[in-house]
Design a protein around this motif. Structure first.
Motif, PDB file in Angstrom:
ATOM      1  N   GLU A 316       9.517  -9.417  -5.505  1.00 12.42           N
ATOM      2  CA  GLU A 316       8.250  -8.980  -6.100  1.00 12.42           C
ATOM      3  C   GLU A 316       7.090  -9.222  -5.132  1.00 12.42           C
ATOM      4  OE1 GLU A 316       5.442  -9.773 -10.042  1.00 12.42           O
ATOM      5  OE2 GLU A 316       7.479 -10.599  -9.958  1.00 12.42           O
ATOM      6  N   GLU A 317       7.085 -10.397  -4.478  1.00  9.81           N
ATOM      7  CA  GLU A 317       6.038 -10.677  -3.493  1.00  9.81           C
ATOM      8  C   GLU A 317       6.148  -9.754  -2.284  1.00  9.81           C
ATOM      9  OE1 GLU A 317       7.843 -12.859  -5.037  1.00  9.81           O
ATOM     10  OE2 GLU A 317       6.679 -14.627  -5.646  1.00  9.81           O
ATOM     11  N   GLN A 319       7.170  -6.650  -2.390  1.00  8.05           N
ATOM     12  CA  GLN A 319       6.573  -5.380  -2.829  1.00  8.05           C
ATOM     13  C   GLN A 319       5.048  -5.461  -2.844  1.00  8.05           C
ATOM     14  OE1 GLN A 319       8.475  -4.967  -6.643  1.00  8.05           O
ATOM     15  NE2 GLN A 319      10.272  -3.905  -5.809  1.00  8.05           N
ATOM     16  N   GLN A 320       4.511  -6.587  -3.293  1.00  2.00           N
ATOM     17  CA  GLN A 320       3.057  -6.764  -3.344  1.00  2.00           C
ATOM     18  C   GLN A 320       2.454  -6.726  -1.935  1.00  2.00           C
ATOM     19  OE1 GLN A 320       2.396 -10.457  -5.388  1.00  2.00           O
ATOM     20  NE2 GLN A 320       3.184  -9.718  -7.349  1.00  2.00           N
ATOM     21  N   ASN A 451       7.852  -0.293  -5.419  1.00  2.00           N
ATOM     22  CA  ASN A 451       7.758   0.364  -6.721  1.00  2.00           C
ATOM     23  C   ASN A 451       6.341   0.893  -6.920  1.00  2.00           C
ATOM     24  OD1 ASN A 451       6.421  -2.051  -7.014  1.00  2.00           O
ATOM     25  ND2 ASN A 451       7.196  -2.474  -9.059  1.00  2.00           N
ATOM     26  N   ASN A 453       3.197   0.883  -8.519  1.00  2.00           N
ATOM     27  CA  ASN A 453       2.341   0.054  -9.355  1.00  2.00           C
ATOM     28  C   ASN A 453       1.100   0.860  -9.738  1.00  2.00           C
ATOM     29  OD1 ASN A 453      -0.146  -1.840  -9.497  1.00  2.00           O
ATOM     30  ND2 ASN A 453       1.601  -3.223  -9.833  1.00  2.00           N
TER      31      ASN A 453
END
Length: 530
Positions: A316-317, A319-320, A451, A453
């Motif tokens: 997740e990080e 992707q961020q 992804n 967002n």
């Protein structure tokens, strides 16, 4: 969304960009000096083609396969100083041997390759012979730059970005001082013919590369991380590097072969556009200014961070961080692109139009710049997505994508050059860069490392909207100032464009603007100790 990684990405990018601005600014000074001495004459073409091969391999090895493969491998050993030094030292020993052998091969093959690039299969022209001699002289440049890139990679892994980005400033400063002194002596009455000048420029460039390497070695030494250089070819780091570098080198080679094909196609335009090679080279230098300050800075600053997040399985990080880097590319590169397109002629004229670089040279170079500039965002996005794959130790996919994009690039360039000559080569390159970006995006989405967002996507849309407003302002401003001199046009346009962009970025609450504003506030508070 956790802002920690976003702030770290912005901070690293800002440091890298700040010192890159200094380096690239001095680089433009170097190009202006070269333009003054040679313009778009055959001597400028001789140096550009002669330097193309060693510089091509530098891009392939130092700035491409080696640098991007080294960081993820070095990350594996980071934390244990002894293992770090042994791993990096073994890699330096291996790379040194390989590059010396490459130089020997190049010395033998250059007399056969250069005539093909210059459409002179018989090597009958004095220009071709000059190119061969200069290329042999400049070839050790690849050894200096490749070794420097390893020392830079060590710095990147330890979140030290200032020295690696400032290092090229030393190279440019050396060239400016020594070659500038030569030109000053010539202006005072010392007769120096163009052949001697181009040899001096080449020798000074090579010496400047040596100084840059020495600087990077000293920085790493002061960090207490000097590699323990050895010829231990059985060290596991070498095998890992070889596995990573082979597909990466293939991909980089394909890209650089594309650059050679561009030169080959451009030299085929001798009748229509005699200065095509030099014009494309100067235009390419100009688009590398925003690409280096923003695109390369973002990708380089993101690579160690993405590598570490992947190692810790923080998807997740990951992707961020990728989203933050994409936003930075859009926010920083789009306004620069608009400026280069709309104000191409004033920019080229102000920087280069003096000495042997005349108004015709300006017009020819400006046309190439207008068609190269739209591709800056595409090139930068490809660089970012490529770094995200190297962070995951995937160098095969970028090689495949690069091959496909090259074939597409050449096909489009051949088609467009029939209608707009050398500008067609620039246009084909720009269009191909976006096709490559789309392919990369599709793959990282499929693999689950990116992804869509909603908030981040809305932010990108707002950036595009603000830049559309900026484009309108710039076109109107340009139409009112077009009759003024180059310097006046830019002195009016730059501050107004900056204020307009800041104003509308603030109004639309663009995330990247807020991140930079907070960073500047922190710097101000530290300086004034609030």
């Amino acid at each position: 969304m956790d802002k920690t990684h976003s702030k770290q990405t912005v901070k690293n990018t800002s440091v890298f960009s700040f010192f890159t601005i200094i380096s690239r600014g001095l680089g433009l000074g170097r190009e202006a000096l070269k333009a003054f001495a040679f313009g778009t004459s055959p001597f400028a073409v001789a140096f550009d083609i002669a330097f193309r091969i060693p510089n091509m391999l530098r891009n392939l090895v130092a700035d491409g396969a080696l640098s991007q493969s080294f960081v993820p491998i070095y990350e594996k050993y980071r934390g244990n100083t002894v293992e770090e030094k042994e791993a990096s030292g073994a890699i330096i020993g291996f790379i040194s041997i390989a590059l010396v052998l490459l130089n020997v091969i190049a010395w033998v093959s250059i007399p056969y390759l250069i005539p093909l690039l210059n459409h002179d299969a018989q090597s009958s022209s004095e220009l071709t012979l000059l190119m061969i001699s200069l290329s042999r002289l400049l070839f050790p440049y690849i050894i200096l730059m490749s070794l420097a890139s390893i020392y830079m990679g060590i710095q990147y892994s330890h979140s030290v970005f200032w020295a690696a980005s400032l290092g090229p400033a030393l190279l440019n400063t050396v060239v400016l001082i020594f070659f500038g002194g030569t030109m000053f002596a010539a202006s005072m009455g010392t007769e120096i013919d163009s052949t001697t000048l181009v040899y001096l420029f080449s020798i000074i460039t090579l010496g400047a590369g040596a100084i840059q390497l020495i600087f990077q070695i000293r920085v790493v030494r002061k960090m207490g991380l000097s590699p323990k250089i050895s010829l231990n070819l059985k060290h596991p780091a070498i095998r890992s590097l070889f596995v990573m570098m082979m597909p990466a080198a293939f991909g980089a080679a394909v890209l650089e072969i594309g650059q050679l094909i561009d030169i080959f196609l451009a030299t085929g335009l001798k009748e229509e556009v005699p200065e095509a090679v030099a014009a494309l080279t100067y235009a390419h230098r100009l688009i590398h200014l925003p690409m280096g300050i923003f695109g390369v800075a973002i990708a380089t600053a993101s690579l160690p961070q993405l590598s570490n997040l992947y190692k810790e399985n923080k998807i997740e990080e990951f992707q961020q961080t990728l989203w933050t880097s994409i936003g930075l590319n859009f926010f920083l590169i789009l306004p620069a692109t608009l400026g280069l397109i709309i104000y191409a002629e004033p920019i080229v004229g102000l920087l280069f139009e003096r000495g042997k670089f005349d108004a015709q040279s300006t017009a020819t170079t400006a046309i190439a710049l207008k068609y190269y500039a739209p591709g800056i965002l595409g090139y930068s996005m490809q660089k970012l997505f490529m770094s995200s794959m190297y962070a995951r130790k995937n160098s095969k996919t970028p090689a495949i994508i690069t091959t496909f994009v090259l074939v597409l690039n050449i096909s489009m360039s051949i088609y467009f050059m029939q209608y707009i000559y050398h500008a067609g080569l620039a246009l084909g390159s720009s269009l191909a860069s976006y096709v490559g970006s789309i392919i990369y995006l599709r793959i990282v989405i499929t693999q689950g490392y990116f992804n869509f967002n909603k908030n981040s996507l809305n932010n990108i849309i707002k950036i595009v909207l603000v830049n559309t407003i900026l484009m309108g302002f710039l076109y109107i401003l340009h139409s009112f100032t077009i009759g003024y001199g180059y310097a006046i046009q830019l002195l009016i346009a730059v501050p107004i464009a900056f204020l307009v962009y800041i104003l509308f970025s603030s109004m639309f609450k663009i995330k990247e603007y807020e991140l930079f504003r907070h960073l500047l506030e922190r710097i101000r508070n530290r300086v004034f100790k609030k």
